[in-house]
Design a protein around this motif. Sequence first.
Motif, mmCIF file in Angstrom:
data_model
loop_
_atom_site.group_PDB
_atom_site.id
_atom_site.type_symbol
_atom_site.label_atom_id
_atom_site.label_comp_id
_atom_site.label_asym_id
_atom_site.label_seq_id
_atom_site.Cartn_x
_atom_site.Cartn_y
_atom_site.Cartn_z
ATOM 1 N N PHE A 167 -30.372 11.045 -11.199
ATOM 2 C CA PHE A 167 -29.515 10.317 -11.924
ATOM 3 C C PHE A 167 -29.743 8.579 -11.362
ATOM 4 O O PHE A 167 -29.818 8.181 -10.073
ATOM 5 C CB PHE A 167 -28.519 10.480 -10.536
ATOM 6 C CG PHE A 167 -27.691 11.677 -10.652
ATOM 7 C CD1 PHE A 167 -26.734 12.606 -11.914
ATOM 8 C CD2 PHE A 167 -28.333 13.038 -9.596
ATOM 9 C CE1 PHE A 167 -26.657 13.458 -11.791
ATOM 10 C CE2 PHE A 167 -27.616 14.333 -10.196
ATOM 11 C CZ PHE A 167 -26.681 14.568 -10.513
ATOM 12 N N ASN A 172 -27.077 1.693 -7.239
ATOM 13 C CA ASN A 172 -28.034 3.105 -6.396
ATOM 14 C C ASN A 172 -26.645 3.213 -5.266
ATOM 15 O O ASN A 172 -27.591 3.339 -4.344
ATOM 16 C CB ASN A 172 -29.149 3.382 -6.440
ATOM 17 C CG ASN A 172 -29.487 5.194 -5.787
ATOM 18 O OD1 ASN A 172 -30.331 4.752 -4.724
ATOM 19 N ND2 ASN A 172 -29.133 6.030 -6.426
ATOM 20 N N SER A 176 -24.126 7.388 -9.006
ATOM 21 C CA SER A 176 -25.420 7.467 -8.823
ATOM 22 C C SER A 176 -25.587 8.816 -7.692
ATOM 23 O O SER A 176 -26.042 9.840 -7.641
ATOM 24 C CB SER A 176 -26.730 6.876 -8.910
ATOM 25 O OG SER A 176 -26.685 6.380 -8.385
ATOM 26 N N GLN A 177 -25.209 8.203 -6.661
ATOM 27 C CA GLN A 177 -25.603 8.618 -5.082
ATOM 28 C C GLN A 177 -24.065 9.787 -5.166
ATOM 29 O O GLN A 177 -24.303 10.802 -4.272
ATOM 30 C CB GLN A 177 -25.036 7.983 -4.265
ATOM 31 C CG GLN A 177 -26.154 6.440 -3.964
ATOM 32 C CD GLN A 177 -27.403 7.206 -3.666
ATOM 33 O OE1 GLN A 177 -27.326 8.426 -2.551
ATOM 34 N NE2 GLN A 177 -28.162 6.616 -3.239
ATOM 35 N N ALA A 180 -25.347 12.760 -7.215
ATOM 36 C CA ALA A 180 -26.545 13.658 -6.216
ATOM 37 C C ALA A 180 -26.361 14.385 -5.076
ATOM 38 O O ALA A 180 -26.521 15.441 -5.175
ATOM 39 C CB ALA A 180 -27.213 11.900 -5.660
ATOM 40 N N SER A 195 -32.424 9.890 -6.994
ATOM 41 C CA SER A 195 -31.137 9.110 -7.596
ATOM 42 C C SER A 195 -31.624 7.816 -7.276
ATOM 43 O O SER A 195 -32.866 7.315 -6.171
ATOM 44 C CB SER A 195 -29.882 9.432 -6.768
ATOM 45 O OG SER A 195 -29.206 8.731 -5.023
#
Length: 292
Positions: A167, A172, A176-177, A180, A195
């Motif tokens: 991701f 980040n 994306s976190q 994930a 990620s």
Amino acid sequence: MDAAARLAVMADPTRARIVALLRGAPAGRALVGHLARDLGLRQPTISHHMRVLREAGVVERDPVGREAWYSLTPGDAEQLADIVAAPAAAPPTPPVDLDRIADDLGARYRGVLGRDTIRRHVQESHDLLSATTGVRMLASRTSAFAASRLEAALAHDAVPAAREVLFVCTQNAGRSQMAAALLRHLTGPDVVIRSAGSEPRGEIRSAVVSALDEIGVGIGGEFPKPLTDDVVRAADVVVTMGCGDACPVYPGIRYVDWDIADPAGLPLADVRRIRDEIELRVRELAADLRPA
């Protein structure tokens, strides 16, 4: 009032502690009584500081019945809170023993990877993380980041035992976190999940951690990581969210782009809506990853 003036208002130690408490509150808000209890001060004293913070635009007041809840004002309040939360006079950054990290990883991958390969990944990982604004625990994160990249390099050269998903968003620290963590929660060890960010932030946003914790999803020891070529090459699926053309394209990898709002600076209620949207997409992805 501009950001510099609001930052000057928060230079007061008590107001700085209030902002830090609001930033870390489970729901992103608190009552004056809660703050007075946590700070060991009288409620009139806290009320005075809350009035100053409201006039500066740092906090907002939300009356609910006879109670008044306070939270950080959406916008740049979170960025200001990050500054306040940092130590006023940070101690010198301790030296990072890259040789020790390389030796430990060398023991882990003895007979599999050469010393020069491991040392190069450790040095590159340290340099990439050092360039990230506000990064903490540089030594331990260098070790974890280098190990993740080495695992990705091995996965790319081997017959894959599990599906791998990457991701990617800008910092980040949010989208994306969340993706994930949600996919990891749904699939467990059956899928390797990473990620990264095209312009990583120092820390994961507190509102993101809170929104995930509310639904029983932990963030674990995750932290923002730069996007590197090795983790892209190792992935079977790369999911991008708002990072433009930063992610390199390789044949044989499935690329998916999710148009999802960035939670940066948004109140917890909006972060929850973003979390729920990501969860729906993650559940669909998890179903696709399961064997027929």
